[in-house]
Scaffold this active site. Structure first.
Site, PDB file in Angstrom:
ATOM      1  N   ASN A 169     -80.168 -42.527 -47.273  1.00 37.57           N
ATOM      2  CA  ASN A 169     -79.788 -43.335 -46.121  1.00 37.57           C
ATOM      3  C   ASN A 169     -80.083 -44.797 -46.428  1.00 37.57           C
ATOM      4  O   ASN A 169     -81.070 -45.126 -47.089  1.00 37.57           O
ATOM      5  CB  ASN A 169     -80.479 -42.859 -44.834  1.00 37.57           C
ATOM      6  CG  ASN A 169     -81.996 -42.795 -44.939  1.00 37.57           C
ATOM      7  OD1 ASN A 169     -82.547 -42.559 -45.999  1.00 37.57           O
ATOM      8  ND2 ASN A 169     -82.666 -42.997 -43.821  1.00 37.57           N
ATOM      9  N   CYS A 225     -75.748 -35.363 -39.155  1.00 37.89           N
ATOM     10  CA  CYS A 225     -75.296 -35.858 -37.848  1.00 37.89           C
ATOM     11  C   CYS A 225     -73.799 -35.584 -37.677  1.00 37.89           C
ATOM     12  O   CYS A 225     -73.109 -35.168 -38.605  1.00 37.89           O
ATOM     13  CB  CYS A 225     -75.586 -37.360 -37.725  1.00 37.89           C
ATOM     14  SG  CYS A 225     -74.448 -38.420 -38.654  1.00 37.89           S
ATOM     15  N   CYS A 237     -75.682 -42.794 -43.662  1.00 39.85           N
ATOM     16  CA  CYS A 237     -76.552 -41.640 -43.924  1.00 39.85           C
ATOM     17  C   CYS A 237     -76.480 -41.229 -45.399  1.00 39.85           C
ATOM     18  O   CYS A 237     -75.525 -41.549 -46.112  1.00 39.85           O
ATOM     19  CB  CYS A 237     -76.128 -40.450 -43.077  1.00 39.85           C
ATOM     20  SG  CYS A 237     -76.114 -40.752 -41.309  1.00 39.85           S
ATOM     21  N   GLU A 261     -75.886 -38.311 -46.690  1.00 37.28           N
ATOM     22  CA  GLU A 261     -74.767 -37.421 -47.007  1.00 37.28           C
ATOM     23  C   GLU A 261     -73.509 -38.222 -47.340  1.00 37.28           C
ATOM     24  O   GLU A 261     -72.814 -37.949 -48.313  1.00 37.28           O
ATOM     25  CB  GLU A 261     -74.453 -36.484 -45.825  1.00 37.28           C
ATOM     26  CG  GLU A 261     -75.593 -35.592 -45.410  1.00 37.28           C
ATOM     27  CD  GLU A 261     -76.449 -36.204 -44.294  1.00 37.28           C
ATOM     28  OE1 GLU A 261     -76.867 -37.378 -44.425  1.00 37.28           O
ATOM     29  OE2 GLU A 261     -76.703 -35.493 -43.317  1.00 37.28           O
ATOM     30  N   CYS A 295     -71.392 -37.452 -40.080  1.00 41.12           N
ATOM     31  CA  CYS A 295     -71.397 -36.872 -41.434  1.00 41.12           C
ATOM     32  C   CYS A 295     -70.643 -35.543 -41.469  1.00 41.12           C
ATOM     33  O   CYS A 295     -69.943 -35.249 -42.434  1.00 41.12           O
ATOM     34  CB  CYS A 295     -72.823 -36.696 -41.946  1.00 41.12           C
ATOM     35  SG  CYS A 295     -73.587 -38.261 -42.415  1.00 41.12           S
ATOM     36  N   GLU A 345     -80.334 -48.232 -44.320  1.00 38.12           N
ATOM     37  CA  GLU A 345     -80.328 -48.865 -43.001  1.00 38.12           C
ATOM     38  C   GLU A 345     -79.926 -50.325 -43.111  1.00 38.12           C
ATOM     39  O   GLU A 345     -79.889 -50.897 -44.202  1.00 38.12           O
ATOM     40  CB  GLU A 345     -81.719 -48.725 -42.360  1.00 38.12           C
ATOM     41  CG  GLU A 345     -82.058 -47.285 -42.053  1.00 38.12           C
ATOM     42  CD  GLU A 345     -83.409 -47.108 -41.383  1.00 38.12           C
ATOM     43  OE1 GLU A 345     -84.222 -48.052 -41.372  1.00 38.12           O
ATOM     44  OE2 GLU A 345     -83.633 -45.995 -40.867  1.00 38.12           O
TER      45      GLU A 345
HETATM   46 ZN    ZN Z   1     -75.112 -38.670 -40.834  1.00 35.29          ZN
END
Ligand code: ZN
Length: 137
Positions: free
Chosen positions: A50, A93, A61, A63, A96, A52
């Site tokens: 991830n 999430c 993210c 993934e 994703c 940010e």
């Molecule tokens: Zn995600």
């Protein structure tokens, strides 16, 4: 790494790669470091973390990072993805799930708190009525 021949062993190996990758996560705000390891049909494994951003909406993210790395190298078929976060089961999430569905509706998603107790689910289990637009792939 042969996912068809020995899914449990391959899942453990992929999960461990996701764990190592998480060290490189850029998560100065949430402190929630996530790693992913994506197994392409070619046999290559692509890691992701991830990343940010001060503008929170620009955060990506682990993934999707792994997928973008693989796609940009020309990969289009995927077998499995493992997701790791410290001390919790990191479930992909919604964004994703949809992102992965575009390329691999039946990809195996490996999650868990430790490599001794992993869950292996199919993406269409996590996103039961996913959709893809018609078009040349
Ligand atoms: Zn995600």
């Amino acid at each position: 790494m042969d996912f068809k021949k020995n899914p449990k062993l391959a899942a453990m190996q992929l999960y461990e790669q996701a764990m190592w990758a998480s060290d490189n996560a850029y998560a100065p705000y949430s402190k929630f470091k996530v790693g992913a390891a994506l197994l392409a049909a070619s046999g290559e494994v692509y890691s992701g973390v991830n990343v940010e951003n001060s503008s929170y909406g620009a955060t990506i993210c682990a993934e999707r990072t792994a997928f973008v790395k693989a796609l940009s190298e020309g990969e289009r078929k995927f077998i499995a993805i493992a997701v790791y976060a410290q001390e919790t089961e990191a479930i992909p999430c919604g964004i994703c799930r949809q992102f992965m569905y575009e390329f691999a509706p039946d990809i195996k998603v490996i999650t868990g708190v430790s490599d001794a107790d992993l869950n292996i689910r199919s993406l269409d289990e996590l996103l039961p009525i996913g959709f893809r637009l018609e078009g040349e792939k």
